[in-house]
Design a protein around this motif. Structure first.
Motif, mmCIF file in Angstrom:
data_model
loop_
_atom_site.group_PDB
_atom_site.id
_atom_site.type_symbol
_atom_site.label_atom_id
_atom_site.label_comp_id
_atom_site.label_asym_id
_atom_site.label_seq_id
_atom_site.Cartn_x
_atom_site.Cartn_y
_atom_site.Cartn_z
ATOM 1 N N ASP A 57 0.869 -1.178 0.000
ATOM 2 C CA ASP A 57 0.000 0.000 0.000
ATOM 3 C C ASP A 57 0.907 1.230 0.000
ATOM 4 O O ASP A 57 1.193 1.820 1.029
ATOM 5 C CB ASP A 57 -0.908 -0.020 1.227
ATOM 6 N N TRP A 58 1.380 1.577 -1.193
ATOM 7 C CA TRP A 58 2.417 2.596 -1.329
ATOM 8 C C TRP A 58 1.934 3.979 -0.912
ATOM 9 O O TRP A 58 2.717 4.770 -0.390
ATOM 10 C CB TRP A 58 2.942 2.614 -2.766
ATOM 11 N N ARG A 59 0.669 4.278 -1.123
ATOM 12 C CA ARG A 59 0.155 5.600 -0.746
ATOM 13 C C ARG A 59 0.247 5.811 0.762
ATOM 14 O O ARG A 59 0.767 6.823 1.222
ATOM 15 C CB ARG A 59 -1.295 5.756 -1.209
ATOM 16 N N PHE A 60 -0.259 4.840 1.522
ATOM 17 C CA PHE A 60 -0.208 4.987 2.971
ATOM 18 C C PHE A 60 1.219 4.854 3.507
ATOM 19 O O PHE A 60 1.557 5.464 4.519
ATOM 20 C CB PHE A 60 -1.150 3.999 3.657
ATOM 21 N N ALA A 61 2.049 4.082 2.830
ATOM 22 C CA ALA A 61 3.458 3.997 3.228
ATOM 23 C C ALA A 61 4.125 5.355 3.062
ATOM 24 O O ALA A 61 4.904 5.791 3.924
ATOM 25 C CB ALA A 61 4.184 2.935 2.411
ATOM 26 N N ALA A 62 3.819 6.046 1.979
ATOM 27 C CA ALA A 62 4.389 7.381 1.741
ATOM 28 C C ALA A 62 3.872 8.393 2.756
ATOM 29 O O ALA A 62 4.642 9.195 3.301
ATOM 30 C CB ALA A 62 4.076 7.839 0.322
ATOM 31 N N ILE A 63 2.572 8.352 3.037
ATOM 32 C CA ILE A 63 1.992 9.286 4.013
ATOM 33 C C ILE A 63 2.586 9.040 5.395
ATOM 34 O O ILE A 63 2.955 9.981 6.104
ATOM 35 C CB ILE A 63 0.451 9.152 4.037
ATOM 36 N N THR A 64 2.701 7.789 5.776
ATOM 37 C CA THR A 64 3.259 7.457 7.086
ATOM 38 C C THR A 64 4.739 7.817 7.153
ATOM 39 O O THR A 64 5.231 8.243 8.196
ATOM 40 C CB THR A 64 3.035 5.964 7.396
ATOM 41 N N SER A 65 5.448 7.684 6.050
ATOM 42 C CA SER A 65 6.849 8.110 6.009
ATOM 43 C C SER A 65 6.956 9.610 6.197
ATOM 44 O O SER A 65 7.884 10.100 6.858
ATOM 45 C CB SER A 65 7.489 7.698 4.685
ATOM 46 N N LEU A 66 6.019 10.358 5.630
ATOM 47 C CA LEU A 66 5.992 11.801 5.836
ATOM 48 C C LEU A 66 5.746 12.135 7.304
ATOM 49 O O LEU A 66 6.385 13.037 7.863
ATOM 50 C CB LEU A 66 4.919 12.443 4.945
ATOM 51 N N VAL A 67 4.855 11.404 7.945
ATOM 52 C CA VAL A 67 4.609 11.602 9.378
ATOM 53 C C VAL A 67 5.882 11.326 10.173
ATOM 54 O O VAL A 67 6.239 12.085 11.080
ATOM 55 C CB VAL A 67 3.443 10.699 9.868
ATOM 56 N N LEU A 68 6.602 10.261 9.823
ATOM 57 C CA LEU A 68 7.866 9.952 10.501
ATOM 58 C C LEU A 68 8.883 11.069 10.282
ATOM 59 O O LEU A 68 9.609 11.439 11.211
ATOM 60 C CB LEU A 68 8.416 8.613 10.015
ATOM 61 N N ALA A 69 8.928 11.627 9.087
ATOM 62 C CA ALA A 69 9.853 12.729 8.818
ATOM 63 C C ALA A 69 9.504 13.951 9.659
ATOM 64 O O ALA A 69 10.396 14.613 10.210
ATOM 65 C CB ALA A 69 9.831 13.076 7.330
ATOM 66 N N VAL A 70 8.218 14.251 9.792
ATOM 67 C CA VAL A 70 7.797 15.377 10.630
ATOM 68 C C VAL A 70 8.181 15.128 12.088
ATOM 69 O O VAL A 70 8.667 16.034 12.778
ATOM 70 C CB VAL A 70 6.275 15.628 10.486
ATOM 71 N N LEU A 71 7.989 13.905 12.565
ATOM 72 C CA LEU A 71 8.392 13.574 13.929
ATOM 73 C C LEU A 71 9.894 13.733 14.122
ATOM 74 O O LEU A 71 10.349 14.273 15.132
ATOM 75 C CB LEU A 71 7.977 12.140 14.269
ATOM 76 N N ALA A 72 10.675 13.274 13.146
ATOM 77 C CA ALA A 72 12.134 13.374 13.241
ATOM 78 C C ALA A 72 12.578 14.834 13.271
ATOM 79 O O ALA A 72 13.432 15.218 14.086
ATOM 80 C CB ALA A 72 12.790 12.636 12.078
ATOM 81 N N VAL A 73 12.005 15.654 12.405
ATOM 82 C CA VAL A 73 12.359 17.079 12.385
ATOM 83 C C VAL A 73 11.954 17.730 13.703
ATOM 84 O O VAL A 73 12.706 18.553 14.261
ATOM 85 C CB VAL A 73 11.698 17.779 11.180
ATOM 86 N N SER A 74 10.803 17.379 14.230
ATOM 87 C CA SER A 74 10.352 17.936 15.510
ATOM 88 C C SER A 74 11.302 17.562 16.638
ATOM 89 O O SER A 74 11.601 18.393 17.498
ATOM 90 C CB SER A 74 8.949 17.445 15.837
ATOM 91 N N LEU A 75 11.770 16.326 16.645
ATOM 92 C CA LEU A 75 12.699 15.890 17.688
ATOM 93 C C LEU A 75 14.049 16.578 17.554
ATOM 94 O O LEU A 75 14.696 16.904 18.555
ATOM 95 C CB LEU A 75 12.877 14.380 17.655
ATOM 96 N N LEU A 76 14.499 16.789 16.327
ATOM 97 C CA LEU A 76 15.818 17.399 16.121
ATOM 98 C C LEU A 76 15.831 18.896 16.414
ATOM 99 O O LEU A 76 16.785 19.405 16.978
ATOM 100 C CB LEU A 76 16.289 17.151 14.687
ATOM 101 N N PHE A 77 14.771 19.582 16.023
ATOM 102 C CA PHE A 77 14.776 21.045 16.140
ATOM 103 C C PHE A 77 13.862 21.594 17.223
ATOM 104 O O PHE A 77 13.884 22.788 17.487
ATOM 105 C CB PHE A 77 14.397 21.674 14.801
ATOM 106 N N GLY A 78 13.070 20.767 17.845
ATOM 107 C CA GLY A 78 12.106 21.225 18.841
ATOM 108 C C GLY A 78 12.678 21.283 20.240
ATOM 109 O O GLY A 78 12.329 20.490 21.090
ATOM 110 N N ARG A 79 13.563 22.184 20.472
ATOM 111 C CA ARG A 79 14.172 22.327 21.806
ATOM 112 C C ARG A 79 13.521 23.479 22.542
ATOM 113 O O ARG A 79 13.262 24.512 21.981
ATOM 114 C CB ARG A 79 15.673 22.576 21.686
ATOM 115 N N GLY A 80 13.357 23.254 23.859
ATOM 116 C CA GLY A 80 12.833 24.329 24.704
ATOM 117 C C GLY A 80 11.385 24.355 24.618
ATOM 118 O O GLY A 80 10.523 24.758 25.062
#
Length: 107
Positions: free
Chosen positions: A84-107
């Motif tokens: 299910d490539w569509r949902f895999a891509a959407i979920t990968s985008l969610v993971l990318a948003v989580l990763a960016v939030s963890l890396l840059f979301g300080r304070g």
């Protein structure tokens, strides 16, 4: 696959709860005040090794935060397995948003 992802959530919650209860028990045993701030991630394992309550409480919080992230990773694997490539891509985008939030979301 859903059962595996569900199991990861249950194990993460149980582990987090056990670590926080251990930290609370150590704080009561050693008659220490509960910490009011979370230590740096690098200090957590050192505090756990020294059997400091703040280390166990912080590690419990880190495991609690990591549990839904692991669910997202597991969901990506499940969607790829089901092709299910569509949902895999959407979920990968969610993971990318989580990763960016963890890396840059300080304070």
């Amino acid at each position: 696959m859903n059962e595996i992802v569900h199991g990861v959530l249950i194990i993460g919650l149980a582990t987090s709860t056990a670590l926080m209860l251990l930290g609370l028990g150590l704080a009561l045993f050693y008659q220490r005040d509960l910490p009011t701030a979370v230590p740096n991630i690098g200090d957590v394992l050192g505090r756990v090794a020294a059997l400091r309550p703040s280390g166990f409480l912080a590690l419990g919080l880190l495991v609690l935060i990591a549990t839904p992230i692991l669910r997202v990773v597991g969901s990506i694997g499940a969607f790829v397995y089901e092709r299910d490539w569509r949902f895999a891509a959407i979920t990968s985008l969610v993971l990318a948003v989580l990763a960016v939030s963890l890396l840059f979301g300080r304070g």
